[in-house]
Write a protein that holds these residues in place. Structure first.
Motif, short mmCIF file in Angstrom:
data_model
loop_
_atom_site.label_atom_id
_atom_site.label_comp_id
_atom_site.label_asym_id
_atom_site.label_seq_id
_atom_site.Cartn_x
_atom_site.Cartn_y
_atom_site.Cartn_z
N TRP A 82 0.77 -1.15 -0.11
CA TRP A 82 -0.05 -0.06 -0.02
C TRP A 82 0.73 1.25 0.04
O TRP A 82 0.48 2.24 -0.65
N ALA A 83 1.95 1.43 0.92
CA ALA A 83 2.58 2.54 0.88
C ALA A 83 3.31 2.73 -0.40
O ALA A 83 3.67 4.03 -0.89
N ARG A 84 3.75 1.77 -1.17
CA ARG A 84 4.17 2.18 -2.36
C ARG A 84 3.44 2.73 -3.21
O ARG A 84 3.90 3.42 -4.20
N ALA A 85 2.28 2.32 -3.37
CA ALA A 85 1.21 2.52 -4.34
C ALA A 85 0.60 4.32 -3.76
O ALA A 85 0.41 4.88 -4.65
N TYR A 86 0.62 4.35 -2.59
CA TYR A 86 0.44 5.85 -1.99
C TYR A 86 1.53 6.65 -2.44
O TYR A 86 1.21 7.76 -2.82
N ARG A 87 2.75 6.24 -2.25
CA ARG A 87 3.84 7.25 -2.66
C ARG A 87 3.65 7.50 -4.09
O ARG A 87 3.93 8.77 -4.69
N ASP A 88 3.50 6.48 -5.11
CA ASP A 88 3.32 6.66 -6.47
C ASP A 88 2.25 7.56 -6.78
O ASP A 88 2.36 8.48 -7.72
N ARG A 89 1.10 7.48 -6.03
CA ARG A 89 -0.07 8.58 -6.25
C ARG A 89 0.27 9.95 -5.81
O ARG A 89 -0.01 10.91 -6.53
N LEU A 90 1.04 9.89 -4.60
CA LEU A 90 1.51 11.44 -4.31
C LEU A 90 2.39 12.18 -5.19
O LEU A 90 2.60 13.03 -5.55
N LEU A 91 3.28 11.19 -5.72
CA LEU A 91 4.67 11.68 -6.62
C LEU A 91 3.73 12.08 -7.83
O LEU A 91 4.37 12.83 -8.75
N GLU A 92 2.72 11.22 -8.13
CA GLU A 92 2.18 11.65 -9.57
C GLU A 92 1.41 13.04 -9.65
O GLU A 92 1.16 13.55 -10.45
N HIS A 93 1.01 13.37 -8.49
CA HIS A 93 0.05 14.78 -8.25
C HIS A 93 1.09 15.51 -6.98
O HIS A 93 0.42 16.18 -6.37
N VAL A 94 2.27 15.72 -7.22
CA VAL A 94 3.11 16.28 -6.20
C VAL A 94 2.70 17.85 -6.22
O VAL A 94 3.26 18.31 -5.11
N GLY A 95 2.36 18.33 -7.02
CA GLY A 95 1.75 19.82 -6.81
C GLY A 95 0.83 19.90 -6.14
O GLY A 95 0.57 20.92 -5.54
N VAL A 96 0.15 18.92 -5.52
CA VAL A 96 -0.98 18.98 -4.66
C VAL A 96 -0.16 19.06 -3.05
O VAL A 96 -1.01 19.19 -2.03
N MET A 97 0.82 18.32 -3.16
CA MET A 97 1.62 17.99 -1.70
C MET A 97 1.75 19.49 -0.80
O MET A 97 1.37 19.38 0.23
N PRO A 98 1.79 20.59 -1.31
CA PRO A 98 1.88 21.79 -0.47
C PRO A 98 0.39 21.92 0.13
O PRO A 98 0.27 22.44 1.46
N LEU A 99 -0.58 21.47 -0.47
CA LEU A 99 -1.80 21.78 0.12
C LEU A 99 -2.02 20.56 1.21
O LEU A 99 -2.80 20.72 2.20
N ILE A 100 -1.72 19.41 0.76
CA ILE A 100 -1.78 18.44 2.02
C ILE A 100 -1.13 18.58 3.09
O ILE A 100 -1.64 18.29 4.34
N VAL A 101 0.00 19.06 3.16
CA VAL A 101 0.82 19.23 4.44
C VAL A 101 0.60 20.54 5.11
O VAL A 101 1.13 20.64 6.14
N THR A 102 0.02 21.48 4.42
CA THR A 102 -0.20 23.05 4.93
C THR A 102 -1.65 23.49 5.24
O THR A 102 -1.80 24.25 6.03
N ARG A 103 -2.37 22.95 4.70
CA ARG A 103 -3.91 23.19 4.59
C ARG A 103 -4.71 22.24 5.82
O ARG A 103 -4.54 20.98 5.69
N ARG A 104 -5.49 22.92 6.56
CA ARG A 104 -6.52 22.19 7.55
C ARG A 104 -7.58 21.69 6.61
O ARG A 104 -8.34 22.14 6.00
N ASN A 105 -7.52 20.09 6.72
CA ASN A 105 -8.41 19.38 6.12
C ASN A 105 -8.63 18.05 7.03
O ASN A 105 -7.89 17.28 6.52
N PRO A 106 -9.09 18.23 8.07
CA PRO A 106 -9.00 16.94 8.80
C PRO A 106 -9.71 15.81 8.32
O PRO A 106 -9.27 14.63 8.52
N GLY A 107 -10.59 15.83 7.50
CA GLY A 107 -11.27 14.62 6.81
C GLY A 107 -10.64 14.17 5.93
O GLY A 107 -10.80 12.93 5.22
N ALA A 108 -9.50 14.88 5.16
CA ALA A 108 -8.96 14.37 3.92
C ALA A 108 -8.32 12.94 4.13
O ALA A 108 -8.01 12.12 3.39
N LEU A 109 -7.63 12.83 5.47
CA LEU A 109 -6.76 11.44 5.59
C LEU A 109 -7.49 10.55 6.39
O LEU A 109 -6.72 9.82 6.82
N VAL A 110 -8.71 10.85 6.64
CA VAL A 110 -9.47 9.91 7.69
C VAL A 110 -9.52 8.42 7.42
O VAL A 110 -9.16 7.52 8.08
#
Length: 180
Positions: A82-110
């Motif tokens: 799963w972690a390999r697939a998740y890494r691939d997904r995050l790298l595929e959309h790396v432009g969204v990473m700043p949003l994931i790590v800086t914005r408040r979105n408590p439900g996004a990772l639930v």
């Protein structure tokens, strides 16, 4: 004359992801998104009434939500896959990473976090340790992807040839050995 696909929330999000992936997060505007969708920017607000803020939250949820698939077997093997697939997904959309790590979105990772906790609980960890383990694993994944993206964008150190997959897997195995 060809007809364009109907405007849907999913089409808006996919098009926004395509823009971010190709041009970067800073270039995403509602006008540019509307142009890409071949609609007036105001048409987007029918599907996302809160505008760009809602779009950004939807982008986070779309990229960050990837639960561990249900199944049986060795928890480390399942989490590693799963972690390999998740890494691939995050790298595929790396432009969204700043949003994931800086914005408040408590439900996004639930759903993602809960699925990791469930695998760890099924492996025999008490709830409190499973919660810590899920936090550690997600922290490793998000941090590693952010660092990898930054280093790739800047270029690696002179003379350093980095095997990103090997580096990721070595760290992942250490994390999994400590939590599962």
């Amino acid at each position: 004359m060809s007809q364009r696909a109907p405007l849907t929330r999913e089409r808006i999000i996919e098009t926004a992801l395509h823009l971010i992936d190709g041009q970067g997060l800073g270039r995403l505007t509602m006008r540019r998104l509307g142009d890409s969708l071949q609609v007036e920017a105001m048409a987007i607000y029918h599907h996302l009434p809160h505008g760009k803020e809602q779009l950004l939250e939807q982008l986070i949820a779309h990229v960050a939500a990837l639960p561990v698939p249900p199944g049986d077997g060795d928890p480390r093997v399942r989490l590693r896959s799963w972690a390999r697939a998740y890494r691939d997904r995050l790298l595929e959309h790396v432009g969204v990473m700043p949003l994931i790590v800086t914005r408040r979105n408590p439900g996004a990772l639930v759903t993602t976090t809960v699925s990791v906790r469930e695998v760890l609980r099924a492996a025999g960890l008490p709830e409190s340790e499973a919660a810590v383990g899920a936090h550690v694993l997600l922290g490793y994944l998000l941090g590693t992807v952010a660092l990898e993206a930054r280093e790739r964008a800047a270029g690696t150190a002179a003379g350093e040839d980095v095997d990103w997959d090997a580096r990721f897997l070595a760290g992942l195995d250490r994390v999994l050995a400590g939590i599962a």
